[in-house]
Design a protein around this motif. Structure first.
Motif, mmCIF file in Angstrom:
data_model
loop_
_atom_site.group_PDB
_atom_site.id
_atom_site.type_symbol
_atom_site.label_atom_id
_atom_site.label_comp_id
_atom_site.label_asym_id
_atom_site.label_seq_id
_atom_site.Cartn_x
_atom_site.Cartn_y
_atom_site.Cartn_z
ATOM 1 N N LYS A 152 -10.362 -23.049 -10.667
ATOM 2 C CA LYS A 152 -9.455 -23.737 -11.563
ATOM 3 C C LYS A 152 -8.775 -24.911 -10.917
ATOM 4 O O LYS A 152 -8.370 -25.766 -11.678
ATOM 5 N N GLU A 153 -8.682 -25.024 -9.493
ATOM 6 C CA GLU A 153 -8.222 -25.978 -9.082
ATOM 7 C C GLU A 153 -8.898 -27.519 -9.112
ATOM 8 O O GLU A 153 -8.436 -28.437 -9.152
ATOM 9 N N LYS A 154 -10.199 -27.045 -8.767
ATOM 10 C CA LYS A 154 -11.042 -28.527 -8.334
ATOM 11 C C LYS A 154 -12.237 -28.779 -9.397
ATOM 12 O O LYS A 154 -12.808 -29.791 -9.458
ATOM 13 N N VAL A 155 -12.283 -27.947 -10.538
ATOM 14 C CA VAL A 155 -13.351 -28.343 -11.526
ATOM 15 C C VAL A 155 -12.985 -28.542 -12.827
ATOM 16 O O VAL A 155 -12.208 -27.637 -13.437
ATOM 17 N N THR A 156 -13.344 -29.584 -13.480
ATOM 18 C CA THR A 156 -13.381 -29.922 -14.878
ATOM 19 C C THR A 156 -14.723 -29.736 -15.430
ATOM 20 O O THR A 156 -15.715 -30.497 -14.824
ATOM 21 N N VAL A 157 -14.963 -28.990 -16.579
ATOM 22 C CA VAL A 157 -16.147 -28.915 -17.477
ATOM 23 C C VAL A 157 -16.182 -29.686 -18.606
ATOM 24 O O VAL A 157 -15.259 -29.699 -19.268
ATOM 25 N N LEU A 158 -17.339 -30.458 -18.885
ATOM 26 C CA LEU A 158 -17.306 -31.415 -19.752
ATOM 27 C C LEU A 158 -18.345 -30.905 -20.967
ATOM 28 O O LEU A 158 -19.504 -30.684 -20.430
ATOM 29 N N HIS A 159 -17.935 -30.958 -21.982
ATOM 30 C CA HIS A 159 -18.841 -30.773 -23.278
ATOM 31 C C HIS A 159 -19.540 -32.182 -23.569
ATOM 32 O O HIS A 159 -18.998 -33.029 -23.164
ATOM 33 N N CYS A 160 -20.811 -31.916 -23.748
ATOM 34 C CA CYS A 160 -21.648 -33.092 -23.811
ATOM 35 C C CYS A 160 -22.743 -32.982 -24.842
ATOM 36 O O CYS A 160 -23.292 -31.810 -24.919
ATOM 37 N N THR A 161 -23.014 -33.832 -25.944
ATOM 38 C CA THR A 161 -24.066 -33.757 -26.832
ATOM 39 C C THR A 161 -24.983 -34.857 -26.244
ATOM 40 O O THR A 161 -24.704 -36.040 -26.382
ATOM 41 N N THR A 162 -26.211 -34.273 -25.654
ATOM 42 C CA THR A 162 -27.176 -35.210 -25.214
ATOM 43 C C THR A 162 -28.024 -35.891 -26.068
ATOM 44 O O THR A 162 -29.026 -35.454 -26.367
ATOM 45 N N GLU A 163 -27.360 -37.054 -26.772
ATOM 46 C CA GLU A 163 -27.996 -37.844 -27.644
ATOM 47 C C GLU A 163 -27.526 -39.100 -27.655
ATOM 48 O O GLU A 163 -26.215 -39.090 -27.345
ATOM 49 N N TYR A 164 -28.131 -40.122 -27.566
ATOM 50 C CA TYR A 164 -27.834 -41.570 -27.398
ATOM 51 C C TYR A 164 -28.202 -42.526 -28.628
ATOM 52 O O TYR A 164 -29.212 -42.888 -28.558
ATOM 53 N N PRO A 165 -27.058 -42.907 -29.289
ATOM 54 C CA PRO A 165 -26.002 -42.580 -29.449
ATOM 55 C C PRO A 165 -25.931 -41.057 -30.231
ATOM 56 O O PRO A 165 -27.023 -40.588 -31.076
ATOM 57 N N ARG A 208 -12.266 -21.255 -23.225
ATOM 58 C CA ARG A 208 -12.156 -19.615 -23.249
ATOM 59 C C ARG A 208 -12.983 -18.957 -22.570
ATOM 60 O O ARG A 208 -12.459 -17.950 -21.863
ATOM 61 N N ALA A 209 -14.121 -19.600 -22.341
ATOM 62 C CA ALA A 209 -15.220 -18.570 -21.332
ATOM 63 C C ALA A 209 -14.935 -18.814 -20.150
ATOM 64 O O ALA A 209 -15.103 -17.688 -19.315
ATOM 65 N N PHE A 210 -14.599 -19.962 -19.434
ATOM 66 C CA PHE A 210 -14.321 -20.132 -18.209
ATOM 67 C C PHE A 210 -13.015 -20.172 -17.598
ATOM 68 O O PHE A 210 -12.837 -20.215 -16.328
ATOM 69 N N GLY A 211 -12.037 -20.485 -18.399
ATOM 70 C CA GLY A 211 -10.668 -20.817 -17.955
ATOM 71 C C GLY A 211 -10.301 -21.945 -17.163
ATOM 72 O O GLY A 211 -9.491 -21.849 -16.374
ATOM 73 N N LEU A 212 -11.253 -23.052 -17.322
ATOM 74 C CA LEU A 212 -11.103 -24.238 -16.439
ATOM 75 C C LEU A 212 -10.743 -25.358 -17.369
ATOM 76 O O LEU A 212 -10.860 -25.179 -18.609
ATOM 77 N N LYS A 213 -10.341 -26.410 -16.708
ATOM 78 C CA LYS A 213 -9.836 -27.624 -17.214
ATOM 79 C C LYS A 213 -11.154 -28.133 -18.163
ATOM 80 O O LYS A 213 -12.253 -27.793 -17.397
ATOM 81 N N THR A 214 -11.165 -28.503 -19.373
ATOM 82 C CA THR A 214 -12.350 -28.909 -19.975
ATOM 83 C C THR A 214 -12.147 -30.165 -20.658
ATOM 84 O O THR A 214 -10.929 -30.895 -20.569
ATOM 85 N N GLY A 215 -13.215 -30.962 -20.686
ATOM 86 C CA GLY A 215 -13.237 -32.319 -21.268
ATOM 87 C C GLY A 215 -14.240 -32.518 -22.173
ATOM 88 O O GLY A 215 -15.091 -31.783 -22.549
ATOM 89 N N TYR A 216 -14.594 -34.084 -22.307
ATOM 90 C CA TYR A 216 -15.509 -34.250 -23.509
ATOM 91 C C TYR A 216 -16.526 -35.469 -22.739
ATOM 92 O O TYR A 216 -15.445 -36.456 -22.506
ATOM 93 N N SER A 217 -17.617 -35.551 -22.546
ATOM 94 C CA SER A 217 -18.500 -36.744 -22.179
ATOM 95 C C SER A 217 -18.971 -37.261 -23.681
ATOM 96 O O SER A 217 -19.792 -36.472 -24.085
ATOM 97 N N ASP A 218 -18.549 -38.309 -24.070
ATOM 98 C CA ASP A 218 -18.829 -39.060 -25.230
ATOM 99 C C ASP A 218 -19.900 -39.954 -25.107
ATOM 100 O O ASP A 218 -19.980 -41.021 -24.730
ATOM 101 N N HIS A 219 -21.004 -39.593 -26.260
ATOM 102 C CA HIS A 219 -21.888 -40.666 -26.337
ATOM 103 C C HIS A 219 -21.926 -41.011 -27.769
ATOM 104 O O HIS A 219 -23.007 -41.797 -28.166
ATOM 105 N N SER A 220 -21.015 -40.933 -28.601
ATOM 106 C CA SER A 220 -21.005 -41.332 -29.999
ATOM 107 C C SER A 220 -20.169 -42.784 -30.129
ATOM 108 O O SER A 220 -19.932 -43.399 -29.048
#
Length: 196
Positions: free
Chosen positions: A130-143, A159-171
């Protein structure tokens, strides 16, 4: 045409000297420089030579247990991109990372699936994640096409992991990262190209 993937990667590769110049430039601008390590030597360079305190693990390495463990053993904050990973694979990766955080480099505890799970479910492991990890959602297509981005996956991971979440954007454009921010993303990574 006629250029192998290896040749292209070598042409695009940046030297250690360039990394130092970039880090200095970012520091002058009051920004944090990041780079991604795909092997042990590069990881050592980023942490020991450049002094980075935050590292990104690309989605293609989410099942690379030894590399995940090495990253966690640095004690650095980690950004974990999830790409095409299942929730189970993300949880396994977080177990390896929790083990690395909890046990460090000089532990006598041997790495194993059982040890990873025990670390993941431990109070200390969860606190460090919780202190040290951010999980990024990512759609692996370019673009990435807008109809395949599924920002709800970011909320599912939160919800599943209770961690900071973000987004890796390829759009293309900025609409999707704005939407991700509105949905609670704590970090946005934007991929772009200057030359097609």
């Amino acid at each position: 045409e006629g250029e192998s993937q290896f040749e292209r990667l070598k042409r695009l590769e940046r030297s250690c000297e360039v990394h130092h110049k970039l880090r200095e430039y970012f520091a002058k601008k009051g920004r944090t420089f990041l780079s991604t390590a795909f092997d042990s030597d590069s990881l050592g360079f980023l942490v020991d030579d450049l002094g980075l305190t935050t590292l990104k693990l690309p989605s293609g390495e989410i099942t690379n247990g030894p590399l995940l463990l090495e990253h966690a053993q640095t004690g650095c904050d980690l950004i974990l991109s999830t790409g095409m990973a299942t929730l189970g694979e993300v949880e396994e990766a977080l177990g390896v990372i929790a083990f690395g955080f909890v046990n460090g480099k000089n532990s006598s505890v041997q790495p194993s699936r059982e040890a990873f799970q025990a670390s993941y479910f431990s109070e200390q492991g969860q606190a460090l994640l919780k202190e040290k990890v951010t999980v990024l959602h990512c759609t692996t297509e370019y673009p990435a096409p807008a109809d395949e981005i599924n920002l709800n996956a970011m909320l599912t991971m939160q919800r599943a992991f209770g961690l900071k979440t973000g987004y890796s954007d390829h759009s293309e454009g900025i609409t999707v990262p704005i939407a991700a921010s509105a949905m609670g993303a704590t970090l946005i990574e934007k991929h772009f190209t200057l030359d097609k």
